[in-house]
Structures are given as C-alpha cells and as structure tokens.
Design an enzyme around this catalytic site. Structure first.
Site, PDB file in Angstrom:
ATOM      1  N   ASN A   1       0.857  -1.194   0.000  1.00 25.36           N
ATOM      2  CA  ASN A   1       0.000   0.000   0.000  1.00 25.36           C
ATOM      3  C   ASN A   1       0.889   1.238   0.000  1.00 25.36           C
ATOM      4  O   ASN A   1       2.101   1.137  -0.030  1.00 25.36           O
ATOM      5  CB  ASN A   1      -0.954  -0.024   1.204  1.00 25.36           C
TER       6      ASN A   1
ATOM      7  N   PHE B   1      -4.026   3.354  14.949  1.00 22.42           N
ATOM      8  CA  PHE B   1      -4.376   4.359  13.957  1.00 22.42           C
ATOM      9  C   PHE B   1      -5.576   3.827  13.186  1.00 22.42           C
ATOM     10  O   PHE B   1      -5.754   2.611  13.066  1.00 22.42           O
ATOM     11  CB  PHE B   1      -3.210   4.617  12.994  1.00 22.42           C
TER      12      PHE B   1
HETATM   13  O1  PMT Z   1       3.093   6.124   6.434  1.00 19.85           O
HETATM   14  P1  PMT Z   1       2.492   7.429   5.957  1.00 19.85           P
HETATM   15  O2  PMT Z   1       2.632   7.621   4.469  1.00 19.85           O
HETATM   16  O3  PMT Z   1       2.989   8.596   6.777  1.00 19.85           O
HETATM   17  O4  PMT Z   1       0.917   7.333   6.197  1.00 19.85           O
HETATM   18  C1  PMT Z   1       0.387   7.305   7.489  1.00 19.85           C
HETATM   19  C2  PMT Z   1      -0.779   6.325   7.619  1.00 19.85           C
HETATM   20  C3  PMT Z   1      -1.950   6.795   6.764  1.00 19.85           C
HETATM   21  C4  PMT Z   1      -0.361   4.918   7.179  1.00 19.85           C
HETATM   22  C5  PMT Z   1      -1.164   6.308   9.156  1.00 19.85           C
HETATM   23  O5  PMT Z   1      -1.551   7.600   9.538  1.00 19.85           O
HETATM   24  C6  PMT Z   1      -2.294   5.333   9.437  1.00 19.85           C
HETATM   25  O6  PMT Z   1      -3.457   5.652   9.340  1.00 19.85           O
HETATM   26  N1  PMT Z   1      -1.929   4.065   9.801  1.00 19.85           N
HETATM   27  C7  PMT Z   1      -2.855   2.960   9.992  1.00 19.85           C
HETATM   28  C8  PMT Z   1      -3.226   2.380   8.668  1.00 19.85           C
HETATM   29  C9  PMT Z   1      -4.180   1.208   8.807  1.00 19.85           C
HETATM   30  O7  PMT Z   1      -3.792   0.116   8.524  1.00 19.85           O
HETATM   31  O8  PMT Z   1      -5.337   1.484   9.314  1.00 19.85           O
HETATM   32  P2  PMT Z   1      -6.515   0.381   9.560  1.00 19.85           P
HETATM   33  O9  PMT Z   1      -7.692   1.220   9.881  1.00 19.85           O
HETATM   34  O10 PMT Z   1      -6.591  -0.575   8.407  1.00 19.85           O
HETATM   35  O11 PMT Z   1      -6.026  -0.437  10.827  1.00 19.85           O
HETATM   36  C10 PMT Z   1      -6.377  -0.070  12.158  1.00 19.85           C
HETATM   37  C11 PMT Z   1      -5.252  -0.415  13.110  1.00 19.85           C
HETATM   38  O12 PMT Z   1      -5.046  -1.822  13.156  1.00 19.85           O
HETATM   39  C12 PMT Z   1      -3.924   0.199  12.737  1.00 19.85           C
HETATM   40  O13 PMT Z   1      -3.309   0.663  13.928  1.00 19.85           O
HETATM   41  C13 PMT Z   1      -3.142  -0.942  12.127  1.00 19.85           C
HETATM   42  O14 PMT Z   1      -1.739  -0.812  12.379  1.00 19.85           O
HETATM   43  C14 PMT Z   1      -3.707  -2.141  12.873  1.00 19.85           C
HETATM   44  N2  PMT Z   1      -3.719  -3.400  12.082  1.00 19.85           N
HETATM   45  C15 PMT Z   1      -4.410  -3.473  10.918  1.00 19.85           C
HETATM   46  C16 PMT Z   1      -4.446  -4.677  10.223  1.00 19.85           C
HETATM   47  C17 PMT Z   1      -3.739  -5.790  10.708  1.00 19.85           C
HETATM   48  N3  PMT Z   1      -3.724  -6.940  10.076  1.00 19.85           N
HETATM   49  N4  PMT Z   1      -3.047  -5.676  11.869  1.00 19.85           N
HETATM   50  C18 PMT Z   1      -3.019  -4.506  12.568  1.00 19.85           C
HETATM   51  O15 PMT Z   1      -2.385  -4.416  13.620  1.00 19.85           O
END
Ligand code: PMT
Length: 399
Positions: free
Chosen positions: A206, A319
């Site tokens: 991504n 996040f």
């Molecule tokens: O890296 P940059 O270009 O600076 O961009 C920043 C960002 C947009 C990546 C950052 O600000 C951000 O939003 N990060 C989280 C991205 C994400 O995966 O969001 P999500 O809503 O899909 O996941 C929610 C949370 O679960 C996140 O904390 C993620 O790390 C965690 N997760 C998700 C999927 C997974 N399989 N395991 C996880 O731990």
C-alpha cells in the site's frame, strides 16, 4: 517546533563555514530567533554581513570592539541553545580543555543550556586520536555531538568529515529543546506498509511511506523515551537513537511486535498492515499465461487486536485510516481492538494520511471524548499524540 526559540549559531574557521548561512536560514524559516558568533578564522571564510542579513539579527565577531564589550554572559543567559556549525579540530580541542581565548569559547564556558557541536574536517584529522579523545570528553560533559557524514571532502579526499546538512542538525536542535517527559518509558512503534509476496519479484502493498510512524518514533526519542521502531519497507533514513527493526510481511511484523511487547509500556501501531496476503507464493517468477488470472488471498492476523486481547499494563494506541465516517469507524476500532486511544485520519483529505508530510487527525479517547487537531506537520502531530498518551499514562489509567 522551533518557533520562539532563541538559538546562537557559533561558526568556526573551516571551509564548511559557508554552510552556516544555510543553517541560519533553515532555523529562521522554522521561526527561531538566531544570533551568530563568528571566530576570527571563520571571518576568513565568510562575511559577518551575509549572516546578519540572513539571521535578521546581530552578528558577534569578538569579545572587544563590537557595540557591546564582553557580550558572552548576556548571550549565555538570554539564549536557549548554542550550536557550533561547523566545529573545527582546533575549536573542539579548546573546548575539551576548557580554554577560552575568544568570544565563542568564553560563551561555551558560560552557556548552561543544551550545546550541539557539529565537527567538520579532513578525515585524517577527524580520525586522529587527539580529536577522538576531545570529542569523547565533550560528549561525557553532556554536549551533543552530531557526527560528520562520509563523502567527498573539500580537499578532494573521500571519508568521514563532511558537515551534516542543516535539516539534520535542525532536527537534533529540535530534539535537544524538547522536555524529556517520557524518560523511563519504552515505546514500541510500528510504521510503513507491509509487502505480501506473490512470487520472488512481485508483491501486494500500500502507499504508506512510514513518515507518520517514524515521526512518532522520533518525537518519543526526543522526549527521552527508549524507542523500538518496527518498520515495513520505506525510503526513510534510519533515525539515530532508535532501535530500528526492518520487516517485510505482516507475519514478520507480528513476530517482532510480540518479541518486544512485554518490555513495552506503550505500543503505537501506525503501520498500514496488509489485511490479506496471497494464499500461494510462487517459488519461481510467475510467467505470463492466460489473459485473466485469479489470485486467492488469506487473512493476515490482526496484530493490534491480538495485543488488545493480551495487554496487561501496556497502553495501546491504534491508527485508523478511513475514507468516510471517520469518528464512527475509529470508535468501533477502539472498542473491537480494546485500545486506549485511536488516531483517526481521513486519508482522502489533501495533506493527510498516506505519503503526505502533514496529517489531519482526530484523537479518539476511550471515554468517548475526541480532539480534532488542525492540519500540521507529522512530527507535530506526533507530539500532540504523545501529550495525550502521557496524560493517560500519568492519570494512572491502567492502575
Ligand atoms: O506512512 P504514511 O505515508 O505517513 O501514512 C500514514 C498512515 C496513513 C499509514 C497512518 O496515519 C495510518 O493511518 N496508519 C494505519 C493504517 C491502517 O492500517 O489502518 P486500519 O484502519 O486498516 O487499521 C487499524 C489499526 O489496526 C492500525 O493501527 C493498524 O496498524 C492495525 N492493524 C491493521 C491490520 C492488521 N492486520 N493488523 C493490525 O495491527
């Protein structure tokens, strides 16, 4: 973050002295108030007038003969930080032995705030035992020494001795001026994307650049925390003073997170972890075949949700990258993953989310409160997030 800070830039007499103009300009752009002290040798390389124009402020060239006689004590008392850029071997030697023959060296003796020293010289001089010993003495005394870079030197030699660029030094200055209110805490931070391989040369990933997660790690380091950063593949340089662990896949990230979880006080999951990975990974490069192919995916473990199930004393921050209904989705993630705080970003907004240098976030708390932050640099967002984390931590939320 340097707005309103008062910084003295001391310039000593090396060929890199001209780069002080760039540092002063960089600090002014960050809205710091800058005064400059030039040694006599520095004036052989650069005119005081140039620095006066760039600093829009006074330039001092000696203990005597200027508008103010013996200005070193006032300069020491009135400023927040002293940076020597560049620092010659001669100046470093004087400083190490407490000698004070001129304005800059007397100022150094009188200065009680943070001091940043940026050596720049020929590689043979830099690796000389006397210079190494003098730098070690300065570090032991609490001065921050920014190591020179390796590359082509002014004299044509190649080696270590190049003055680091202003942006690198400005970050060190910023870190030195931040209160060390996270001292004693260990933060585990994840950043960047994951890469899920299809074959030896192709993968699903991504757009995460790692900027946001690295900013959290750097800000926490600057505030005195011990930081372990587990990073997916990014183009960002390794941040000094942070234990960096590089991984590719979600499974590898999960393994490293688990290794470091017990020792962590706070976990900030900023990584954009791939929710799925290809079911089959071809051991050979896939050949072009039929016009359409189907790839099957299997779900990756949700690292954060697993941490949420097993956390004991740790404070867990997630996040949420959303493209609509930001607060509602963020709250749902906070509940579902048993988090203490969620940083929600609407990744469709200009200057927010993936790849941008800035972000536009909401901090969503467990008790239903939320704080909407204006668009700001990711390093500043990181500090606001750390303020919130510290507030929860100090409030004895986990006790
Ligand atoms: O890296 P940059 O270009 O600076 O961009 C920043 C960002 C947009 C990546 C950052 O600000 C951000 O939003 N990060 C989280 C991205 C994400 O995966 O969001 P999500 O809503 O899909 O996941 C929610 C949370 O679960 C996140 O904390 C993620 O790390 C965690 N997760 C998700 C999927 C997974 N399989 N395991 C996880 O731990």
């Amino acid at each position: 973050m340097l707005e309103g800070k008062k910084i003295v830039v001391g310039v000593t007499g090396g060929i890199a002295a001209y780069k002080a103009v760039e540092l002063v300009s960089h600090l002014r752009a960050a809205r710091a108030a800058v005064k400059v002290v030039l040694t006599r040798a520095a004036q052989e390389f650069i005119q005081p007038l140039t620095l006066r124009v760039v600093a829009e402020n006074e330039v001092y060239t000696g203990l005597f003969g200027g508008a103010e006689v013996l200005p070193h004590i006032r300069l020491a008392l009135e400023n927040d930080l002293l940076v020597i850029y560049p620092a010659t071997a001669n100046f470093i030697g004087q400083a190490a032995w407490g000698l004070a023959p001129d304005l800059l060296s007397t100022l150094l003796l009188a200065f009680q705030g943070p001091v940043v020293i940026c050596p720049a010289m020929n590689v043979r001089m830099y690796t000389n035992a006397a210079v190494r010993e003098n730098l070690r003495r300065l570090q032991e005394r609490g001065y921050i020494v920014v190591p020179p870079e390796t590359g082509r030197l002014a004299c044509g030699d190649v080696g270590t001795g190049r003055l680091p660029p202003p942006a690198v030094v400005a970050e060190v200055i910023q870190g030195a001026l931040v209160p060390k209110d996270l001292t004693g805490l260990t933060l585990l931070v994840t950043a960047g994307p994951t890469r899920e391989p299809l074959d030896p040369v192709r993968y699903i990933t991504n757009r995460s650049s790692g900027k946001m997660g690295y900013a959290v790690a750097r800000a926490a380091r600057d505030r005195g925390a011990r930081v372990v950063l587990i990073s997916g593949p990014t183009a960002l340089p390794e941040p000094p003073g942070i234990s960096l662990i590089r991984v590719n896949t979600a499974l590898a990230m999960r393994e490293e997170v688990w290794k470091h979880f017990d020792a962590a006080d706070v976990v900030v999951m900023c990584a954009a972890v791939s929710d799925y990975r290809p079911k089959q990974v071809s051991p050979e490069k896939m050949k072009k075949g039929p016009p359409e192919i189907t790839v099957e995916f299997v779900q990756n473990p949700d690292i954060l949700a697993e941490l949420g199930e097993r956390k004991r004393r740790q404070l867990l921050v997630g996040f949420a990258a959303e493209t609509g209904n930001v607060l509602a989705y963020a709250r749902a993630k906070l509940e579902a993953k048993n988090l203490d705080l969620v940083v929600a970003n609407d990744v469709r907004q200009e200057g927010a989310g993936f790849e941008a240098d800035t972000n536009l976030v909401w901090l969503v708390f467990r008790d239903g409160r939320f704080l909407e932050l204006p668009r700001m640099d990711k390093y500043q967002v990181a500090h606001r997030l750390l303020d919130a984390i510290l507030g929860i931590w100090k409030g004895g939320y986990r006790e």
